[in-house]
Motif scaffolding. Structure first.
Motif, short mmCIF file in Angstrom:
data_model
loop_
_atom_site.label_atom_id
_atom_site.label_comp_id
_atom_site.label_asym_id
_atom_site.label_seq_id
_atom_site.Cartn_x
_atom_site.Cartn_y
_atom_site.Cartn_z
N THR A 68 41.18 30.71 51.73
CA THR A 68 41.87 30.54 50.45
C THR A 68 41.49 31.65 49.49
O THR A 68 42.37 32.28 48.87
N MET A 69 40.21 31.90 49.35
CA MET A 69 39.76 32.91 48.39
C MET A 69 40.23 34.31 48.80
O MET A 69 40.62 35.11 47.96
N SER A 70 40.24 34.58 50.09
CA SER A 70 40.74 35.88 50.58
C SER A 70 42.23 36.04 50.28
O SER A 70 42.67 37.11 49.85
N LEU A 71 42.98 34.99 50.50
CA LEU A 71 44.42 35.05 50.22
C LEU A 71 44.70 35.21 48.73
O LEU A 71 45.60 35.97 48.33
N VAL A 93 40.09 26.08 45.67
CA VAL A 93 39.71 27.23 44.84
C VAL A 93 38.51 26.90 43.96
O VAL A 93 37.56 27.69 43.85
N LEU A 94 38.53 25.74 43.33
CA LEU A 94 37.43 25.38 42.44
C LEU A 94 36.12 25.21 43.20
O LEU A 94 35.05 25.58 42.70
N GLN A 95 36.20 24.74 44.42
CA GLN A 95 34.98 24.68 45.25
C GLN A 95 34.56 26.08 45.68
O GLN A 95 33.36 26.37 45.79
N GLY A 96 35.53 26.96 45.88
CA GLY A 96 35.22 28.35 46.23
C GLY A 96 34.52 29.09 45.10
O GLY A 96 33.51 29.76 45.32
N VAL A 97 35.04 28.98 43.89
CA VAL A 97 34.42 29.72 42.77
C VAL A 97 33.03 29.18 42.43
O VAL A 97 32.24 29.87 41.79
N ALA A 98 32.72 27.98 42.89
CA ALA A 98 31.38 27.43 42.68
C ALA A 98 30.36 28.06 43.63
O ALA A 98 29.16 27.96 43.41
#
Length: 192
Positions: A12-15, A51-56
């Motif tokens: 997700t973060m890469s995309l 996304v919110l779990q990724g930015v954490a």
């Protein structure tokens, strides 16, 4: 966090870094993560939740802390160059592109505080540095926030434009830019 969830977050973060939030679909995420779309929804509520779990996660943040600005010599020229270099070492083109993707209106209320930490740390660290330099008698009193914002704006601008245009905008190298910017800054404040 289990391995499948991490693959989904990383995909997700890469995309989002490469395509932006709106253009990233759950089908794209599932395909890149190597899972089916049902698995994605078993692990997460929705794309925003991923996304919110990724930015954490630290791996998806620039992790700019005051510690990276501690290697000072208490001399303006090398210290300002160090501040700019330390920022540019952390704020890579990938991070710039990801932070642009994280500014989508659907996410911005939640991601803005995380994105703003980077400039806040840079500016507050530089303000504290200028205050100490004044205490040491090495610079005159001034509006240190304005001085810090001048250095930050220059550093951010070069970093953002380099990430956006891959050195097609200018052939000025990072090292040349930093040295020239610091020299212009120093000449400017010496006339105050």
């Amino acid at each position: 966090m289990d391995e499948t969830s991490q693959k989904i977050i990383d995909a997700t973060m890469s995309l989002i870094r490469d395509k932006g939030y709106v253009a990233t679909t759950t089908k794209d995420i599932a395909r890149l993560a190597g899972v089916n779309e049902c698995t994605l929804f078993r692990k997460f509520q929705n794309k925003k939740d991923i996304v919110l779990q990724g930015v954490a996660q630290e791996k998806w943040r620039a992790n700019v802390t005051p510690d990276i600005f501690q290697n000072v010599q208490w001399e303006l020229k090398p210290d300002l160059e160090m501040f700019m270099n330390a920022y540019m070492d952390k704020i890579t083109p990938d991070f710039v592109n990801l932070s642009i993707g994280l500014r989508a209106p659907q996410l911005y209320d939640e991601t803005a505080p995380l994105i703003m930490r980077v400039p806040q740390v840079f500016v507050s660290s530089l303000i504290e540095y200028f205050k100490k330099m004044q205490e040491l008698g090495k610079i005159a009193p001034f509006d240190f926030e304005s001085l810090a914002m001048t250095i930050f704006s220059s550093t951010f601008g070069y970093t953002f434009l380099s990430a956006s245009f891959n050195q097609n905008l200018t052939k000025v190298s990072r090292e040349e830019f930093i040295k020239c910017s610091v020299q212009i800054f120093l000449e400017g404040i010496s006339k105050i």
